[in-house]
Write a protein that holds these residues in place. Structure first.
Motif, mmCIF file in Angstrom:
data_model
loop_
_atom_site.group_PDB
_atom_site.id
_atom_site.type_symbol
_atom_site.label_atom_id
_atom_site.label_comp_id
_atom_site.label_asym_id
_atom_site.label_seq_id
_atom_site.Cartn_x
_atom_site.Cartn_y
_atom_site.Cartn_z
ATOM 1 N N TYR A 1 0.837 -1.200 0.000
ATOM 2 C CA TYR A 1 0.000 0.000 0.000
ATOM 3 C C TYR A 1 0.873 1.252 0.000
ATOM 4 C CZ TYR A 1 -3.876 3.117 1.109
ATOM 5 O OH TYR A 1 -4.809 4.129 1.066
ATOM 6 N N PHE A 2 1.910 1.244 0.845
ATOM 7 C CA PHE A 2 2.786 2.411 0.910
ATOM 8 C C PHE A 2 3.558 2.578 -0.400
ATOM 9 C CE2 PHE A 2 1.920 3.047 5.318
ATOM 10 C CZ PHE A 2 2.329 4.345 5.595
ATOM 11 N N TYR A 3 3.995 1.449 -0.993
ATOM 12 C CA TYR A 3 4.750 1.548 -2.243
ATOM 13 C C TYR A 3 3.874 2.141 -3.353
ATOM 14 C CZ TYR A 3 7.554 0.293 -6.291
ATOM 15 O OH TYR A 3 8.277 0.347 -7.460
ATOM 16 N N ASN B 1 4.978 14.674 6.320
ATOM 17 C CA ASN B 1 3.592 15.008 5.958
ATOM 18 C C ASN B 1 3.019 13.997 4.967
ATOM 19 O OD1 ASN B 1 3.665 17.271 7.584
ATOM 20 N ND2 ASN B 1 4.341 18.631 5.940
ATOM 21 N N GLU B 2 3.846 13.535 4.032
ATOM 22 C CA GLU B 2 3.367 12.554 3.065
ATOM 23 C C GLU B 2 3.047 11.225 3.754
ATOM 24 O OE1 GLU B 2 2.217 10.678 -0.482
ATOM 25 O OE2 GLU B 2 2.261 12.758 0.235
ATOM 26 N N VAL C 1 6.157 5.155 13.700
ATOM 27 C CA VAL C 1 5.588 4.300 14.742
ATOM 28 C C VAL C 1 4.091 4.578 14.764
ATOM 29 C CG1 VAL C 1 5.584 3.715 17.193
ATOM 30 C CG2 VAL C 1 7.723 4.399 16.083
ATOM 31 N N PHE C 2 3.292 3.512 14.681
ATOM 32 C CA PHE C 2 1.844 3.701 14.604
ATOM 33 C C PHE C 2 1.147 2.584 15.359
ATOM 34 C CE2 PHE C 2 3.050 0.976 11.134
ATOM 35 C CZ PHE C 2 2.021 0.055 11.014
ATOM 36 N N GLU C 3 -0.158 2.738 15.500
ATOM 37 C CA GLU C 3 -0.953 1.704 16.159
ATOM 38 C C GLU C 3 -2.234 1.469 15.380
ATOM 39 O OE1 GLU C 3 -1.987 3.005 20.079
ATOM 40 O OE2 GLU C 3 -3.599 4.305 19.379
ATOM 41 N N VAL C 4 -2.789 0.299 15.587
ATOM 42 C CA VAL C 4 -4.135 -0.016 15.110
ATOM 43 C C VAL C 4 -5.003 -0.105 16.357
ATOM 44 C CG1 VAL C 4 -5.588 -1.650 13.872
ATOM 45 C CG2 VAL C 4 -3.219 -1.270 13.139
ATOM 46 N N VAL D 1 -0.638 9.218 3.848
ATOM 47 C CA VAL D 1 -0.878 7.831 3.468
ATOM 48 C C VAL D 1 -1.560 7.079 4.608
ATOM 49 C CG1 VAL D 1 0.211 5.667 2.773
ATOM 50 C CG2 VAL D 1 1.058 7.829 1.865
ATOM 51 N N PHE D 2 -1.112 7.312 5.853
ATOM 52 C CA PHE D 2 -1.752 6.646 6.998
ATOM 53 C C PHE D 2 -3.232 7.017 7.082
ATOM 54 C CE2 PHE D 2 2.492 5.780 8.904
ATOM 55 C CZ PHE D 2 2.272 4.463 9.262
ATOM 56 N N GLU D 3 -3.545 8.292 6.835
ATOM 57 C CA GLU D 3 -4.939 8.732 6.906
ATOM 58 C C GLU D 3 -5.793 8.095 5.819
ATOM 59 O OE1 GLU D 3 -4.608 12.935 6.664
ATOM 60 O OE2 GLU D 3 -3.975 13.186 8.767
ATOM 61 N N SER D 4 -5.156 7.698 4.731
ATOM 62 C CA SER D 4 -5.919 7.105 3.625
ATOM 63 C C SER D 4 -6.114 5.603 3.772
ATOM 64 C CB SER D 4 -5.212 7.397 2.296
ATOM 65 O OG SER D 4 -3.985 6.684 2.201
#
Length: 700
Positions: free
Chosen positions: A51-53, A97-98, A74-77, A102-105
Motif C-alpha cells: 500500500y505504501f509503495y 507530511n506525506e 511508529v503507529f498503532e491499530v 498515506v496513513f490517513e488514507s
C-alpha cells in the motif's frame, strides 16, 4: 547522523507472541481474512508495504535533490481497526507530511484481538527513499527473526535510548501536588486570593501544594506576565527559565542552582564586613500524576552581625563546634571569625487519591496564619518527618511524625546526640464560609526505658494526652492548641492561636498567677489591598507566651530541636507586637517590619541563678524563684525593638532568585547586663542575590 533501523511492522513484543499463542490475532485487512492463521502475519506485512509503495508520493523537491534515506513511523491499530500515527522520524518535514497522508488514507481493518476481545497493537515501519518495490526486499518474517537473533546475541545496537521523546516544557509543576517553597514573602503574593470569603481551603498548614493554590491563583498566567523578551539561551535562563527543565510522557523534572550571596556591615561592630556565600542545587520533579519530589543541598559560609553571632554561639552543640546557625544547623569554624554551615532538605509526596496525600521529608513545617506560630514554627533546624494530609468536606486533618535531636552536653553520650520523637495532629474545620476553627495536639517523648518510637501515637485519630498518660509516668510532654480565623470580608481577616502546656483550673480560679498556668496566645489581623492600594498587605500581630511554656521537668522532652524552639523562636516568658507591610508590583517588592517586645531572661550572675522561665531547655522544677505571682518578662526584663526594611527585584521567577537591599535596626536593652544579655544598638546593612526558598529569621 545516527541511523535507526526499524523493521517493517515491528511491534514491541507483539509479533513474536502472536506466532506462539492461539489467543492472539493480528489486525486483518479484508484481503487477508481468507488466509491461513499462520499466514495472516505475513499477509498483514505485505499488504501494508504494498500500500505504501503504491500510494506514497516522494515530494518533487526531494526527488530533485537525489535524496537517499528513510522515513520511520511508529503507529498503532486501535480497537476499531483505525490506523493512528504515534511518531514519524524523517530528515524533511515534507516526507513526514506525506507519510501522515498515506496513513490517513488507509482503510479500516479488523482490529487485533486478545482472547477474542479487540485490543490495541503498535507497529513501526521503515520506508526507503527512493522507494523500493516490496518484491526486492528481504522476506519480512526472516528479517524479523534475524534481528531477534542479533539482539539476543548483543551484536546490534538497540534504539531504545534514541527513541526517548521529550515534550516542550509547559511548567507541569503549576498543576501538580508538589510543594510551593514556603517563605512569607513568596506566599504574600497569593495570600489575599486564598483568604476570600466563601473559599473552602485551609491556610494554616504550610507549606502548600501547587494544586491547592492553583484553584485561586493562576501560576501560569502570572509567570507568562513576568517573562522578558529574551531570545538567547543565556537571556532566557537568567531571566525566565529553569536552568534544566525536561518533560516527557508522564514525567518532568527541573534543576536550578541555589545562590545566596550577600555582603553587609554591622556599623556598631569592630569586626569585618558581614557576608553569606551559599551555593547549591535544587531538583524538583514528578512521576505520573501522584508522585512529586524536591531535594536541595546548600554549602554556605558566613559571618553575621555581632548579636546574631553571639546568639548562634550561645546555642552551640556538644562536641566542640562553635555554633548553631538558627534555622539552618550546626556550624563549623570558617577562618577565624566566620562559620561554615551546610544544609540539605528533601520532600517526597505521594497522593493516591483526591482525599489523601503522604509526605516523607527532611525540612520544616508551619502551622498558623500569622508571621509567628506558637504551635509549630519553621524557625528551628530541619528534621526528618512523615506527614499525612487528609482533606474532605470542610475538613483538613494533618498528622505529622517527627524525629528531633537534643545536642546539649548533658544529652550527648559517646559523641552521639540524643534522639527524641514528636507527633502532632491538627484538624482544620471551616465552620462557616467566614470562620475557620482548628484543633491541635502534640506530644514529645524520648527513648527512656527503650521506649523508642512509640506506636501508641501512630493511630492518627487517637487522643495523644490520654495515651501519654497511660504510656509513661512523667517522661512525655503533651501540648494542646486552638486556632481560629475570621474573614470579615475579602480585605480584612482576623486570626489567632491559643496554646496550653499545663493549665491548672484550681490555680486559675485562685487568680494567683501560678507557674503551672503555662499558656500562650496570639491575635492578629491582615488588611489586603490596604487603603485600596493593589497588592499592599498590612499586618498587625500580638504574641504572648507565659514563663515555662514549652519546657518540661526533663529538659530532653521540651518543645525544641537542636537547641532551638519548635514554637515561637523567642522561647517563653515574653510579649511581642509585630507590624508588617508588604507590597509588590510585577517583579518589584518591598517589605517593612517593626517588632517591639519585652523578654524575661535569667541573671545567672552567681547571686541570682534562678530559672525565670524563658529558657525552654531548663528543668522547670529546679531553681524556680516562686510558684505564684509569676508574670510575663519576669527576671532580667529586656526591651527589644527591631525595625527591618527590604526592597528588591525578582530576577528569575522559575528559581525565585531575587536581588535585594536590606537595613535592620535593633535595640536590645536589658535591665542588667550579663554575659548573655548585653545592651546593644545594631544597624545592619546588607545587599545580596538570594534564591528565596525558605524563611531565614534574624529578628532575635
Amino acid at each position: 547522523m545516527k541511523k535507526i533501523y526499524y523493521l517493517l511492522l515491528l511491534i514491541f513484543g507483539w509479533s513474536t507472541f502472536a506466532q506462539n499463542s492461539s489467543n492472539e490475532q493480528f489486525p486483518l485487512f479484508s484481503e487477508c481474512k481468507t488466509a491461513e492463521v499462520n499466514q495472516q502475519e505475513s499477509c498483514f506485512y505485505s499488504t501494508i508495504q504494498n500500500y505504501f509503495y503504491s500510494n506514497y508520493k516522494v515530494p518533487q523537491e526531494i526527488q530533485e535533490q537525489n535524496y537517499k534515506g528513510t522515513v520511520i513511523a511508529v503507529f498503532e491499530v486501535d480497537t476499531i481497526g483505525k490506523f493512528k500515527v504515534i511518531h514519524i522520524d524523517a530528515a524533511h518535514e515534507s516526507l513526514k507530511n506525506e507519510a501522515k497522508r498515506v496513513f490517513e488514507s488507509l482503510p479500516k481493518v479488523s482490529p487485533a484481538t486478545y482472547s477474542g476481545k479487540p485490543t490495541y497493537a503498535k507497529f513501526s515501519i521503515k520506508i526507503n527513499i527512493p522507494l523500493i518495490a516490496p518484491n526486492k526486499q528481504e522476506d519480512l518474517a526472516t528479517k524479523y527473526a534475524k534481528t531477534n537473533t542479533l539482539l539476543i546475541d548483543n551484536k546490534k545496537e538497540l534504539s531504545e535510548y534514541d527513541n526517548i521523546q521529550y515534550k516542550p516544557f509547559e511548567n507541569p509543576q503549576f498543576k501538580s501536588n508538589g510543594i510551593v517553597q514556603f517563605s512569607h514573602q513568596n506566599y504574600g503574593v497569593f495570600d489575599a486570593l486564598l483568604n476570600q470569603v466563601g473559599s473552602n481551603n485551609h491556610t494554616a498548614s504550610k507549606p502548600y501544594s501547587y494544586d491547592e493554590v492553583a484553584k485561586y491563583y493562576d501560576f501560569e498566567t502570572v509567570n507568562k506576565a513576568f517573562l522578558k523578551q529574551k531570545e538567547s539561551w543565556w537571556g532566557r535562563k537568567i531571566w525566565n527559565e529553569n536552568l534544566v527543565a525536561i518533560q516527557g510522557e508522564g514525567y518532568w523534572f527541573t534543576l536550578n542552582p541555589i545562590f545566596d550571596f550577600r555582603i553587609g556591615k554591622d556599623t556598631e561592630s569592630e569586626a569585618s564586613n558581614t557576608f553569606v556565600n551559599t551555593r547549591g542545587l535544587i531538583v524538583t520533579g514528578g512521576l505520573g500524576s501522584q508522585l512529586t519530589f524536591t531535594t536541595s543541598i546548600y554549602e554556605s559560609q558566613g559571618r553575621f552581625a555581632d548579636y546574631y553571632n553571639a546568639y548562634a554561639e550561645s546555642i552551640r552543640p556538644s562536641g566542640g563546634n562553635p555554633a548553631i546557625v538558627p534555622g539552618i544547623g550546626i556550624a563549623k569554624q570558617f577562618k577565624e571569625d566566620a562559620y561554615d554551615f551546610p544544609l540539605a532538605e528533601a520532600n517526597i509526596k505521594y497522593q493516591p487519591n483526591s482525599f489523601l496525600n503522604l509526605q516523607l521529608g527532611y525540612g520544616r513545617n508551619f502551622l498558623g496564619d500569622g508571621y509567628r506560630s506558637l504551635l509549630q514554627s519553621d524557625g528551628a533546624s530541619p528534621y526528618p518527618f512523615f506527614k499525612i494530609n487528609t482533606t474532605f468536606w470542610k475538613i483538613k486533618y494533618t498528622n505529622t511524625y517527627m524525629w528531633l535531636k537534643d545536642v546539649r552536653d548533658l544529652a550527648t553520650v559517646d559523641g552521639t546526640y540524643a534522639t527524641k520523637y514528636m507527633a502532632s495532629h491538627y484538624l482544620s474545620w471551616n465552620v462557616t464560609k467566614r470562620w475557620n476553627l482548628g484543633f491541635f495536639e502534640n506530644v514529645v517523648w524520648t527513648n527512656t526505658n527503650d521506649r523508642g518510637f512509640d506506636f501508641n501515637f501512630v493511630n492518627p485519630l487517637i487522643f495523644y494526652r490520654t495515651v501519654e498518660f497511660g504510656s509513661s509516668s512523667k517522661t512525655g510532654n503533651a501540648l494542646l492548641g486552638l486556632t481560629s480565623k475570621y474573614k470579615w470580608n475579602n480585605q480584612i481577616n482576623f486570626y489567632g492561636q491559643f496554646l496550653i502546656d499545663e493549665f491548672a483550673i484550681g490555680d486559675v480560679k485562685a487568680s494567683n498567677q501560678s507557674w503551672r498556668n503555662k499558656f500562650a496566645y496570639q491575635v492578629g489581623v491582615k488588611y489586603y489591598d490596604a487603603f485600596k492600594v493593589k497588592n499592599l498587605l498590612l499586618q498587625l500581630e500580638y504574641n504572648q507566651v507565659r514563663p515555662y511554656v514549652y519546657s518540661h521537668s526533663d529538659p530532653i522532652t521540651n518543645y525544641g530541636q537542636n537547641n532551638q524552639s519548635m514554637g515561637h523562636l523567642w522561647g517563653a516568658n515574653f510579649r511581642e507586637l509585630v507590624a508588617i507591610a508588604r507590597y509588590y508590583k510585577g517583579r518589584y517588592f518591598a517589605d517593612a517590619k517593626l517588632i517591639y517586645g519585652q523578654r524575661g531572661f535569667d541573671f545567672n550572675n552567681g547571686t541570682d541563678n534562678f530559672n525565670y522561665g524563658g529558657n525552654i531547655y531548663l528543668d522547670y522544677d529546679e531553681n524556680r524563684p516562686y510558684d505564684t505571682g509569676v508574670s510575663i518578662a519576669q527576671g532580667n526584663k529586656t526591651t527589644v525593638m527591631i525595625a527591618d526594611l527590604q526592597v528588591g527585584y525578582l530576577v528569575n521567577p522559575a528559581s525565585n532568585l531575587k536581588v535585594f537591599g536590606n537595613v535592620m535596626f535593633r535595640n536590645f536593652d536589658p535591665t542588667a547586663e550579663t554575659i548573655a544579655t548585653v545592651q546593644s544598638n545594631t544597624t545592619w546593612f546588607s545587599i545580596g542575590l538570594r534564591s528565596d526558598l525558605f524563611n531565614w529569621y534574624f529578628d532575635y
